[in-house]
Motif scaffolding. Structure first.
Motif, short mmCIF file in Angstrom:
data_model
loop_
_atom_site.label_atom_id
_atom_site.label_comp_id
_atom_site.label_asym_id
_atom_site.label_seq_id
_atom_site.Cartn_x
_atom_site.Cartn_y
_atom_site.Cartn_z
N LYS A 230 -14.62 -30.67 17.54
CA LYS A 230 -15.16 -29.33 17.63
C LYS A 230 -14.45 -28.40 16.65
O LYS A 230 -13.24 -28.54 16.41
N GLY A 231 -15.20 -27.44 16.13
CA GLY A 231 -14.62 -26.52 15.16
C GLY A 231 -13.45 -25.74 15.71
O GLY A 231 -12.47 -25.47 14.99
N SER A 232 -13.50 -25.39 16.99
CA SER A 232 -12.39 -24.64 17.58
C SER A 232 -11.13 -25.47 17.75
O SER A 232 -10.03 -24.92 17.80
N HIS A 233 -11.27 -26.78 17.82
CA HIS A 233 -10.12 -27.67 18.00
C HIS A 233 -9.74 -28.39 16.71
O HIS A 233 -8.82 -29.21 16.73
N ARG A 234 -10.43 -28.11 15.63
CA ARG A 234 -10.21 -28.88 14.41
C ARG A 234 -8.83 -28.62 13.80
O ARG A 234 -8.20 -29.52 13.26
N GLY A 235 -8.36 -27.38 13.89
CA GLY A 235 -7.04 -27.07 13.34
C GLY A 235 -5.94 -27.84 14.04
O GLY A 235 -5.04 -28.39 13.39
N ARG A 236 -6.00 -27.88 15.37
CA ARG A 236 -4.99 -28.62 16.11
C ARG A 236 -5.10 -30.11 15.85
O ARG A 236 -4.08 -30.82 15.81
N ALA A 237 -6.31 -30.61 15.66
CA ALA A 237 -6.49 -32.03 15.33
C ALA A 237 -5.83 -32.36 14.00
O ALA A 237 -5.22 -33.43 13.84
N ARG A 238 -5.94 -31.45 13.03
CA ARG A 238 -5.26 -31.67 11.74
C ARG A 238 -3.75 -31.73 11.91
O ARG A 238 -3.07 -32.58 11.32
N GLU A 239 -3.21 -30.83 12.71
CA GLU A 239 -1.76 -30.83 12.92
C GLU A 239 -1.28 -32.12 13.58
O GLU A 239 -0.26 -32.70 13.17
N LEU A 240 -2.01 -32.58 14.60
CA LEU A 240 -1.62 -33.82 15.26
C LEU A 240 -1.73 -35.02 14.32
O LEU A 240 -0.85 -35.89 14.31
N THR A 241 -2.79 -35.05 13.52
CA THR A 241 -2.96 -36.16 12.59
C THR A 241 -1.84 -36.20 11.57
O THR A 241 -1.27 -37.27 11.28
N GLU A 242 -1.49 -35.05 11.03
CA GLU A 242 -0.40 -35.01 10.05
C GLU A 242 0.93 -35.40 10.68
O GLU A 242 1.75 -36.06 10.04
N GLU A 243 1.15 -35.00 11.93
CA GLU A 243 2.38 -35.39 12.61
C GLU A 243 2.44 -36.90 12.82
O GLU A 243 3.49 -37.54 12.63
N ILE A 244 1.31 -37.49 13.20
CA ILE A 244 1.27 -38.94 13.39
C ILE A 244 1.52 -39.66 12.07
O ILE A 244 2.28 -40.65 12.01
N LEU A 245 0.90 -39.18 10.99
CA LEU A 245 1.11 -39.81 9.69
C LEU A 245 2.55 -39.68 9.23
O LEU A 245 3.13 -40.63 8.67
N THR A 246 3.16 -38.52 9.49
CA THR A 246 4.56 -38.33 9.09
C THR A 246 5.48 -39.27 9.85
O THR A 246 6.38 -39.89 9.26
N ARG A 247 5.26 -39.39 11.14
CA ARG A 247 6.13 -40.28 11.93
C ARG A 247 5.89 -41.73 11.60
O ARG A 247 6.83 -42.55 11.66
N THR A 248 4.66 -42.09 11.26
CA THR A 248 4.41 -43.47 10.82
C THR A 248 5.16 -43.77 9.54
O THR A 248 5.74 -44.86 9.37
N GLY A 249 5.17 -42.81 8.60
CA GLY A 249 5.96 -43.00 7.38
C GLY A 249 7.44 -43.13 7.67
O GLY A 249 8.14 -43.94 7.06
N ARG A 250 7.93 -42.34 8.62
CA ARG A 250 9.34 -42.46 9.00
C ARG A 250 9.63 -43.82 9.62
O ARG A 250 10.70 -44.40 9.41
N TYR A 251 8.67 -44.32 10.40
CA TYR A 251 8.86 -45.65 11.00
C TYR A 251 8.99 -46.72 9.93
O TYR A 251 9.87 -47.59 10.00
N MET A 252 8.12 -46.65 8.93
CA MET A 252 8.23 -47.63 7.84
C MET A 252 9.54 -47.47 7.09
O MET A 252 10.15 -48.46 6.66
N LEU A 253 9.99 -46.23 6.92
CA LEU A 253 11.28 -46.01 6.27
C LEU A 253 12.41 -46.61 7.11
O LEU A 253 13.33 -47.25 6.58
N GLY A 254 12.35 -46.40 8.45
CA GLY A 254 13.37 -47.00 9.31
C GLY A 254 13.32 -48.51 9.29
O GLY A 254 14.37 -49.17 9.27
N ASN A 255 12.12 -49.08 9.27
CA ASN A 255 11.99 -50.53 9.17
C ASN A 255 12.55 -51.05 7.85
O ASN A 255 13.18 -52.12 7.80
N LEU A 256 12.33 -50.28 6.78
CA LEU A 256 12.87 -50.66 5.49
C LEU A 256 14.39 -50.62 5.49
O LEU A 256 15.06 -51.48 4.89
#
Length: 390
Positions: A230-256
């Motif tokens: 929904k358009g009203s929830h789209r901004g928060r969805a972007r924030e959550l998605t970016e947070e998930i992507l950032t933590r996934t990158g950190r996970y790969m860095l920790g695995n490395l």
């Protein structure tokens, strides 16, 4: 009789005379219209005996739904390998997204950023081959020169190899493993090995290609997925998605980081006890350690077998070193690194890896921790606040 009406007697075809009341201005002698016969009541529809059975229609719908679900499940099982490769490609693309985004922030076009990441990977692969291929080729030459001598010792019943062969029949077991002693059986074993190699190369090619396309089109893919919110929830969805992507990158860095620690520990141990090719074995263990659950175990077995070239005590000591290091890595290094990188409790990390490995094997263990991170963020955003308000 009501005023203003007169009586008219009429005849009918059935011989019955009727008296009707008509207005006074009606034509004299004109027969009045006979009343229309009322329609006969419709007979009630008869329900079939099948329709009167209790719960028949509900059971029929349930059976059809179950058959449809089973058919779709069978189709998904046929696509299991493809879906696994697609999941692995998506995970690699998401893991490398922080690197590509960092290069894009330095005013580099996305296509060139993806090309830079690909070039760095190719350089690492070339460096690994330069470290591994020369010693492997040298040892293969030594093995080819010693093989005839070992075959003679196998047929000599007085030698150590001959006595081992008489007791365990290793040559016969090797022939059976290759598909039998006849030519067609051997050819079948060779073709099976060739098919396995071809499937592996094909899978690697598919994963690499899909990963590159996903990395190049990641912004467009994310925007397309945001349109389902929904358009009203789209901004928060972007924030959550970016947070998930950032933590996934950190996970790969920790695995490395844990893989680099494993590689350095291997190189130091091999140099200390005199195991040859310490640098190449360190790089090999670091690469294998990127694979959860079985990677470090395979690396330890390979290094222990190489240590046999020195002596049995060194090989046994190397195996004991890897058992201790594996316990240290699984229950101390990896959980603490994941706690620092993705802010996940060590217990959750261990359970997630075990559950993911049981469900989807290596790929499941690889994506288990990012999936646990995403699940935790979704619970904090949608579930826990709703429960706290009750």
């Amino acid at each position: 009789m009501p005023p203003g009406l007169r009586v008219v007697t009429t005849g009918a075809a059935d011989g019955i005379r009727r008296r009707l009341l008509v207005p006074p201005d009606a034509a004299p002698g004109a027969p009045a219209a006979e009343p229309l016969p009322s329609p006969a009541p419709a007979a009630p529809a008869r329900r079939s005996s099948v329709g009167r059975l209790p719960g028949f229609s509900a059971g029929l719908r349930l059976a059809l739904g179950a058959l449809t679900g089973w058919f779709l499940f069978r189709q998904l099982l046929r696509l299991e390998e493809f879906l696994t490769l697609l999941l692995l490609s998506a995970f690699l693309a998401v893991s490398l997204e922080p690197v590509v985004a960092a290069l894009c922030r330095r005013r580099l076009r996305r296509g060139w950023a993806v090309a830079a990441v690909l070039g760095a990977f190719l350089l690492l692969a070339a460096g690994f081959l330069l470290l591994v291929v020369p010693p492997v080729g040298q040892e293969a030459g030594v093995l080819a020169r010693r093989l005839p001598l070992w075959l003679d010792q196998v047929h000599d019943h007085h030698s150590a190899l001959g006595r081992i062969e008489d007791r365990f029949h290793l040559a016969e077991q090797a022939k059976n493993a290759l598909g039998g002693g006849s030519g067609p059986g051997l050819m079948g074993g060779v073709l099976g090995a060739g098919r396995l190699l071809l499937d592996t190369v094909t899978s690697v090619t598919v994963v690499a290609t899909v990963t590159l396309y996903l990395m190049a089109g990641m912004p467009d893919i994310k925007e397309f997925c945001y349109r389902f919110v929904k358009g009203s929830h789209r901004g928060r969805a972007r924030e959550l998605t970016e947070e998930i992507l950032t933590r996934t990158g950190r996970y790969m860095l920790g695995n490395l980081v844990t893989s680099v620690i494993a590689g350095l520990a291997t190189a130091v141990w091999c140099a200390a006890v005199g195991v040859p090719y310490a640098a190449a074995l360190g790089v090999f263990v670091a690469l294998m350690d990127l694979v959860p659950i079985v990677g470090s175990t395979i690396g330890g077995i390979v290094v222990s077998l190489v240590a046999l070239a020195v002596s049995w005590p060194v090989a046994l000591a190397t195996a004991g070193f890897y058992v201790g290091f594996r316990l240290l890595e699984d229950y101390l290094i990896m959980p603490r690194t994941m706690k620092f990188a993705v802010d996940v409790h060590p217990f959750v990390t261990i359970v997630a890896v075990l559950v993911g490995g049981a469900l989807l094997g290596i790929v499941g263990a690889l994506v288990a921790v990012p999936a646990a991170v995403a699940l935790g963020l979704l619970l904090d955003e949608f579930v826990f606040p709703h429960l706290d308000q009750r």
